[in-house]
Design an enzyme around this catalytic site. Structure first.
Site, mmCIF file in Angstrom:
data_model
loop_
_atom_site.group_PDB
_atom_site.id
_atom_site.type_symbol
_atom_site.label_atom_id
_atom_site.label_comp_id
_atom_site.label_asym_id
_atom_site.label_seq_id
_atom_site.Cartn_x
_atom_site.Cartn_y
_atom_site.Cartn_z
ATOM 1 N N LYS A 130 -2.858 -21.839 -32.878
ATOM 2 C CA LYS A 130 -2.573 -23.142 -33.496
ATOM 3 C C LYS A 130 -1.076 -23.396 -33.345
ATOM 4 O O LYS A 130 -0.291 -23.174 -34.272
ATOM 5 C CB LYS A 130 -2.957 -23.070 -34.976
ATOM 6 C CG LYS A 130 -3.135 -24.402 -35.651
ATOM 7 C CD LYS A 130 -3.316 -24.241 -37.150
ATOM 8 C CE LYS A 130 -4.745 -23.942 -37.554
ATOM 9 N NZ LYS A 130 -4.885 -23.899 -39.039
ATOM 10 N N ASP A 139 -7.778 -13.089 -34.609
ATOM 11 C CA ASP A 139 -8.668 -14.250 -34.575
ATOM 12 C C ASP A 139 -7.847 -15.526 -34.379
ATOM 13 O O ASP A 139 -8.220 -16.400 -33.610
ATOM 14 C CB ASP A 139 -9.543 -14.349 -35.840
ATOM 15 C CG ASP A 139 -8.764 -14.199 -37.132
ATOM 16 O OD1 ASP A 139 -7.619 -13.718 -37.090
ATOM 17 O OD2 ASP A 139 -9.296 -14.560 -38.195
ATOM 18 N N ASP A 148 -1.246 -18.679 -36.445
ATOM 19 C CA ASP A 148 -0.938 -19.972 -37.054
ATOM 20 C C ASP A 148 0.578 -20.062 -37.263
ATOM 21 O O ASP A 148 1.306 -20.456 -36.343
ATOM 22 C CB ASP A 148 -1.723 -20.077 -38.370
ATOM 23 C CG ASP A 148 -1.614 -21.437 -39.044
ATOM 24 O OD1 ASP A 148 -0.673 -22.184 -38.750
ATOM 25 O OD2 ASP A 148 -2.464 -21.754 -39.897
ATOM 26 N N PHE A 173 -7.486 -26.616 -41.088
ATOM 27 C CA PHE A 173 -7.936 -25.327 -41.600
ATOM 28 C C PHE A 173 -9.375 -25.080 -41.141
ATOM 29 O O PHE A 173 -10.279 -25.835 -41.463
ATOM 30 C CB PHE A 173 -7.848 -25.281 -43.123
ATOM 31 C CG PHE A 173 -8.082 -23.901 -43.656
ATOM 32 C CD1 PHE A 173 -7.113 -22.915 -43.510
ATOM 33 C CD2 PHE A 173 -9.283 -23.573 -44.280
ATOM 34 C CE1 PHE A 173 -7.332 -21.625 -43.989
ATOM 35 C CE2 PHE A 173 -9.509 -22.285 -44.755
ATOM 36 C CZ PHE A 173 -8.527 -21.310 -44.611
ATOM 37 N N ARG A 226 -16.847 -16.230 -42.948
ATOM 38 C CA ARG A 226 -16.514 -15.422 -41.760
ATOM 39 C C ARG A 226 -17.737 -15.216 -40.885
ATOM 40 O O ARG A 226 -17.625 -15.066 -39.674
ATOM 41 C CB ARG A 226 -16.021 -14.041 -42.202
ATOM 42 C CG ARG A 226 -14.717 -14.049 -42.984
ATOM 43 C CD ARG A 226 -14.206 -12.624 -43.053
ATOM 44 N NE ARG A 226 -13.223 -12.406 -44.103
ATOM 45 C CZ ARG A 226 -11.917 -12.606 -43.967
ATOM 46 N NH1 ARG A 226 -11.438 -13.060 -42.829
ATOM 47 N NH2 ARG A 226 -11.097 -12.353 -44.961
HETATM 48 C C1 PRP Z 1 -5.312 -14.826 -41.147
HETATM 49 C C2 PRP Z 1 -5.746 -14.660 -39.710
HETATM 50 C C3 PRP Z 1 -4.527 -14.068 -39.048
HETATM 51 C C4 PRP Z 1 -3.382 -14.712 -39.806
HETATM 52 C C5 PRP Z 1 -2.792 -15.839 -39.013
HETATM 53 O O1 PRP Z 1 -5.400 -13.591 -41.827
HETATM 54 O O2 PRP Z 1 -6.839 -13.771 -39.638
HETATM 55 O O3 PRP Z 1 -4.471 -12.673 -39.215
HETATM 56 O O4 PRP Z 1 -3.951 -15.203 -41.041
HETATM 57 O O5 PRP Z 1 -1.908 -16.614 -39.789
HETATM 58 P P1 PRP Z 1 -0.340 -16.634 -39.588
HETATM 59 O O6 PRP Z 1 -0.061 -16.813 -38.140
HETATM 60 O O7 PRP Z 1 0.072 -17.859 -40.385
HETATM 61 O O8 PRP Z 1 0.235 -15.375 -40.154
HETATM 62 P P2 PRP Z 1 -5.388 -13.486 -43.423
HETATM 63 O O9 PRP Z 1 -4.021 -13.188 -43.917
HETATM 64 O O10 PRP Z 1 -6.069 -14.685 -44.010
HETATM 65 O O11 PRP Z 1 -6.261 -12.187 -43.688
HETATM 66 P P3 PRP Z 1 -7.787 -11.978 -43.233
HETATM 67 O O12 PRP Z 1 -7.788 -11.747 -41.777
HETATM 68 O O13 PRP Z 1 -8.214 -10.778 -43.982
HETATM 69 O O14 PRP Z 1 -8.530 -13.231 -43.614
HETATM 70 MG MG MG Z 2 -7.868 -15.077 -44.266
HETATM 71 MN MN MN Z 3 -6.179 -11.937 -40.384
#
Ligand code: PRP
Ligand code: MG
Ligand code: MN
Length: 182
Positions: A130, A99, A102, A151, A164
């Site tokens: 991002k 998704d 970051d 965010f 979500r």
């Molecule tokens: C979020 C998002 C990505 C990741 C990106 O997942 O869905 O997988 O963070 O961030 P990064 O580039 O800083 O690693 P999260 O860990 O929140 O788990 P989730 O998908 O279950 O919400």
């Molecule tokens: Mg998350």
């Molecule tokens: Mn994730």
């Protein structure tokens, strides 16, 4: 729930139009191939479902579950594998579907996990990128939209595992964090 949103960045129509464009691009690039769509739980599920329905190829679907945010607004810095793929990717063309990218830590962790499993190719398709958040270098092959360093929630993106299911993507009102960040 909608009342918690300060402003909308991408509405449902903009999202679906862009998903269709990415699916068309992937369909074109993978002609004659049978890619494995590796969706990263949980955030990527909504995008994955929309995308895969529009990819006109024999495509496998598999999931990995990794987490680093544990519901909050800041990356914990440690990525954990909670659930591995169900099928082997040896000899397969893999497309990791996210998704958002970051800090890049999740994707880096995944690339390191999947490299060495004998895939023919591994590419990355993320709906949001991002770039200003990047802390480790990772390559993205298909990107829906670049987003600002804020965010975001909706269309898979969560705050404390909520929001979500918003069909659009927006910025939360600051009071929503302030209420909970104590
Ligand atoms: C979020 C998002 C990505 C990741 C990106 O997942 O869905 O997988 O963070 O961030 P990064 O580039 O800083 O690693 P999260 O860990 O929140 O788990 P989730 O998908 O279950 O919400
Ligand atoms: Mg998350
Ligand atoms: Mn994730």
């Amino acid at each position: 729930m909608n009342n918690d949103i300060e402003r909308i960045l991408f509405d449902e129509e903009q999202i679906q139009t862009r998903v269709a464009e990415l699916a068309a691009q992937i369909t074109n690039d993978y002609q004659g191939k049978r890619p494995v769509i590796v969706s990263v739980l949980t955030g990527a599920v909504l995008f994955t479902v929309d995308l895969i329905k529009k990819i006109d190829l024999y495509a496998e679907m598999d999931f990995v579950d990794v987490s680093s945010y544990y519901g909050g607004t800041a990356s914990s810095g440690t990525v954990k594998l909670l659930h591995d793929l169900k099928h082997s990717i040896a000899g397969k063309d893999v497309i990791i579907v996210e998704d958002i990218v970051d800090t890049g830590r999740t994707l880096k962790f995944l690339m390191e996990l999947l490299e060495g499993r004998g895939a023919t190719s591994i590419k990355v398709c993320t709906f949001f990128d991002k770039p200003a958040g990047r802390e480790v270098e990772v390559a993205t092959d298909y990107v829906g939209f670049d987003v600002p360093h804020e965010f975001l929630v909706g269309y898979g993106l969560d705050y404390e595992n909520y929001y979500r299911n918003l069909p659009y993507v927006g910025v939360l009102k600051p009071e929503v964090y302030q209420k909970n960040d104590d």
